[in-house]
Design an enzyme around this catalytic site. Structure first.
Site, PDB file in Angstrom:
ATOM      1  N   CYS A 191       2.450   3.196  14.916  1.00  7.79           N
ATOM      2  CA  CYS A 191       2.925   3.151  13.535  1.00  7.79           C
ATOM      3  C   CYS A 191       4.244   3.866  13.327  1.00  7.79           C
ATOM      4  CB  CYS A 191       1.862   3.642  12.575  1.00  7.79           C
ATOM      5  SG  CYS A 191       0.955   2.235  11.896  1.00  7.79           S
ATOM      6  N   ASN A 205      -5.978   3.054  10.624  1.00  8.43           N
ATOM      7  CA  ASN A 205      -5.216   1.899  11.100  1.00  8.43           C
ATOM      8  C   ASN A 205      -4.982   1.897  12.607  1.00  8.43           C
ATOM      9  OD1 ASN A 205      -3.661   4.112   9.766  1.00  8.43           O
ATOM     10  ND2 ASN A 205      -1.999   3.197  10.931  1.00  8.43           N
ATOM     11  N   GLN A 211      -6.859  -0.820   5.380  1.00  5.92           N
ATOM     12  CA  GLN A 211      -7.457  -1.481   6.537  1.00  5.92           C
ATOM     13  C   GLN A 211      -8.865  -1.988   6.245  1.00  5.92           C
ATOM     14  OE1 GLN A 211      -6.223  -2.215   9.597  1.00  5.92           O
ATOM     15  NE2 GLN A 211      -4.216  -1.303   9.247  1.00  5.92           N
ATOM     16  N   SER A 252      -3.298  -3.567   0.429  1.00  8.81           N
ATOM     17  CA  SER A 252      -2.103  -4.351   0.731  1.00  8.81           C
ATOM     18  C   SER A 252      -2.490  -5.744   1.214  1.00  8.81           C
ATOM     19  CB  SER A 252      -1.304  -3.635   1.828  1.00  8.81           C
ATOM     20  OG  SER A 252      -0.123  -4.339   2.100  1.00  8.81           O
ATOM     21  N   ALA A 253      -1.853  -6.777   0.654  1.00  6.50           N
ATOM     22  CA  ALA A 253      -2.245  -8.155   0.950  1.00  6.50           C
ATOM     23  C   ALA A 253      -2.045  -8.534   2.424  1.00  6.50           C
ATOM     24  CB  ALA A 253      -1.449  -9.117   0.064  1.00  6.50           C
ATOM     25  N   HIS A 254      -0.965  -8.037   3.037  1.00  9.45           N
ATOM     26  CA  HIS A 254      -0.641  -8.550   4.378  1.00  9.45           C
ATOM     27  C   HIS A 254      -1.584  -8.059   5.468  1.00  9.45           C
ATOM     28  CE1 HIS A 254       1.565  -5.184   6.498  1.00  9.45           C
ATOM     29  NE2 HIS A 254       1.710  -4.742   5.269  1.00  9.45           N
ATOM     30  N   THR A 314       9.775  -7.053 -12.914  1.00  8.93           N
ATOM     31  CA  THR A 314       9.287  -8.426 -12.988  1.00  8.93           C
ATOM     32  C   THR A 314       8.254  -8.664 -11.903  1.00  8.93           C
ATOM     33  OG1 THR A 314      11.403  -9.145 -13.863  1.00  8.93           O
ATOM     34  CG2 THR A 314      10.008 -10.856 -12.896  1.00  8.93           C
ATOM     35  N   ALA A 343       0.816  -1.210   0.000  1.00 10.94           N
ATOM     36  CA  ALA A 343       0.000   0.000   0.000  1.00 10.94           C
ATOM     37  C   ALA A 343       0.851   1.261   0.000  1.00 10.94           C
ATOM     38  CB  ALA A 343      -0.940  -0.006   1.197  1.00 10.94           C
ATOM     39  N   THR A 344       2.027   1.214   0.604  1.00  2.77           N
ATOM     40  CA  THR A 344       2.879   2.407   0.602  1.00  2.77           C
ATOM     41  C   THR A 344       3.215   2.785  -0.839  1.00  2.77           C
ATOM     42  OG1 THR A 344       3.810   1.842   2.750  1.00  2.77           O
ATOM     43  CG2 THR A 344       5.083   3.369   1.391  1.00  2.77           C
TER      44      THR A 344
HETATM   45  C1  LIG Z   1      -0.364  -0.946   6.640  1.00  2.00           C
HETATM   46  C2  LIG Z   1      -0.893   0.296   6.025  1.00  2.00           C
HETATM   47  C3  LIG Z   1      -0.230   0.947   4.973  1.00  2.00           C
HETATM   48  C4  LIG Z   1       1.085   0.464   4.445  1.00  2.00           C
HETATM   49  O1  LIG Z   1       0.959  -0.746   3.768  1.00  2.00           O
HETATM   50  P1  LIG Z   1       2.247  -1.574   3.305  1.00  2.00           P
HETATM   51  O2  LIG Z   1       1.711  -2.581   2.366  1.00  2.00           O
HETATM   52  O3  LIG Z   1       2.801  -2.177   4.547  1.00  2.00           O
HETATM   53  O4  LIG Z   1       3.166  -0.619   2.629  1.00  2.00           O
HETATM   54  C5  LIG Z   1      -0.807   2.078   4.435  1.00  2.00           C
HETATM   55  N1  LIG Z   1      -1.970   2.558   4.892  1.00  2.00           N
HETATM   56  C6  LIG Z   1      -2.632   1.972   5.906  1.00  2.00           C
HETATM   57  C7  LIG Z   1      -3.941   2.550   6.366  1.00  2.00           C
HETATM   58  C8  LIG Z   1      -2.123   0.836   6.502  1.00  2.00           C
HETATM   59  O5  LIG Z   1      -2.785   0.260   7.508  1.00  2.00           O
END
Ligand SMILES: *Cc1c(COP(=O)(O)O)cnc(C)c1O
Length: 396
Positions: A327, A152, A180, A200-202, A241, A72-73
């Site tokens: 954070c 978050n 989130q 973001s997947a994680h 890639t 997401a960053t």
């Molecule tokens: C975790 C988070 C991000 C960053 O995501 P990454 O994939 O770790 O770079 C950005 N915005 C919010 C609101 C988040 O919770």
């Protein structure tokens, strides 16, 4: 006691089904998705396109609107810098809010150095931005509104429907950092009038280091200046890639969330509410931070007056929760989100965040409630000079 993980707003456990889906793409199916002359490449490409379809389905998009990123960053950087670069030669203005993630705030700060004007709107005591404030901040030079779907730290949801409608009405592009929210609440980018969306997947049981930017294709088509140049992957929007195993993991995590979202939402909210009501019952003066209803199903942010949250965390090494400095825990400074809420003076110092997931059990919640209650009582005995003002934060 086995360690208990309640830091699911920081990251989540990769679902075992996601790991299983990813594994072949490290071993037999290791082709480059851009290789068009052999079956290794075709297999990889096919898996990537399936994952793109799953990612799109989760957010109400068309698969051609999904650009894979490292998270997401990167997606937020690509979106905000990509739009600003289009208007490089004109005076331009961006509207955001003070409680955004650093991925948005720091990106905006860099653009300010390059002459872009940025409005950082305040939030109310629940952490919500006012759609009317967004509208009044709009002017002829406004090129972008960037407002997160869910916070978050405190879990508060913004009114994306109202914000999307205002942006559509004024023909101003709307980016939402939905990191989130995706996989936890229904999001329909098409219906909400969102032009750009970061995920973001994680954060929803996928792997780390992979995410996506949604870029609307029509009504209206969103244009961006590419931020990563090279081999022209992702329709030229993001060269490099492709991370095939990661993308497959993102797709599988998205599929699971889409299929289980409605039942999982209730399960998460029940665990979250068990945690909140447990702590509020056991700890005198404790209060929920953020919006009582408009909040993520998995987040509990709780104010424990008279308790230093970092001391509490140190006393609970086998419970993974986080403090108000969450954070930015590399640099220990009070949370910019908590300080924006106009709550009691010690809100940022005395608030803890806990996030539940599909892997959390009721027994774990009950253990954590008891541990927080007893350590809070012990810490308060150690520093009895800190008066506990009961119910000082009644607004939450
Ligand atoms: C975790 C988070 C991000 C960053 O995501 P990454 O994939 O770790 O770079 C950005 N915005 C919010 C609101 C988040 O919770």
């Amino acid at each position: 006691m086995a360690a208990i993980y309640l830091d699911n707003n920081a990251t989540t456990r990769t679902d075992p089904r996601v790991v299983t889906a990813m594994l072949p793409f490290f071993t037999e199916a290791y082709g480059n998705a851009a290789s068009t002359s052999h079956s290794f490449g075709w297999t990889a490409e096919e898996a990537v396109e399936q994952a793109r379809q799953e990612t799109a389905l989760l957010i109400g998009a068309d698969s051609r609107e999904v650009v894979f990123t490292s998270g997401a960053t990167e997606a937020c950087n690509m979106a905000i810098k990509g739009v600003a670069a289009l208007y490089r030669d004109k005076p331009s203005h961006i509207i955001t809010q003070v409680t955004e993630h650093p991925a948005v705030l720091e990106t905006c700060a860099v653009l300010e150095q390059n002459g872009v004007r940025v409005t950082y709107l305040p939030v109310d005591q629940y952490g919500q931005v006012s759609p009317a404030d967004i509208e009044s901040a709009m002017g002829p030079e406004t090129i972008l509104v960037s407002i997160m779907a869910a916070n978050n730290e405190i879990g508060t949801l913004n009114d994306l429907t109202a914000i999307g409608a205002i942006c559509a009405d004024r023909n101003i592009l709307f980016h939402t950092d939905a990191t989130q929210a995706v996989g936890k609440i229904p999001i329909d980018a098409e219906k909400l009038g969102i032009g750009l969306l970061s995920l973001s997947a994680h954060k929803f049981h996928g792997p780390k280091g992979v995410g996506a930017l949604y870029v609307r294709r029509r009504n209206p088509r969103v244009r961006l200046i590419t931020q990563m140049d090279g081999g022209g992957q992702e329709r030229g929007r993001r060269s490099g890639t492709l991370n095939v195993p990661g993308i497959v993991g993102l797709g599988e995590a998205a599929r699971i969330c889409r299929e289980e979202l409605s039942s999982e939402h209730e399960m998460l909210a029940a665990l979250r509410d068990r945690l909140i009501s447990g702590i509020l019952a056991e700890v005198e003066g404790a209060a929920l931070v953020g919006h009582p209803l408009q909040r993520l199903p998995n987040n509990a942010s709780i104010y424990l007056p008279g308790v230093d949250s970092d001391a509490l965390l140190a006393a609970l090494p086998d419970v993974a929760i986080s403090s108000g400095s969450a954070c930015s825990s590399a640099a220990v400074k009070p949370s910019h989100v908590l300080t924006a809420l106009s709550g009691p003076a010690d809100l940022a110092r005395s608030t803890v965040r806990a996030g539940v997931s599909r892997f959390t059990t009721e027994a774990q919640i009950d253990t954590v409630v008891q541990r927080i209650a007893s350590e809070t009582a012990r810490l308060r005995r150690l520093t009895p000079e800190i008066l506990v003002p009961p119910g000082v934060f009644q607004n939450a």
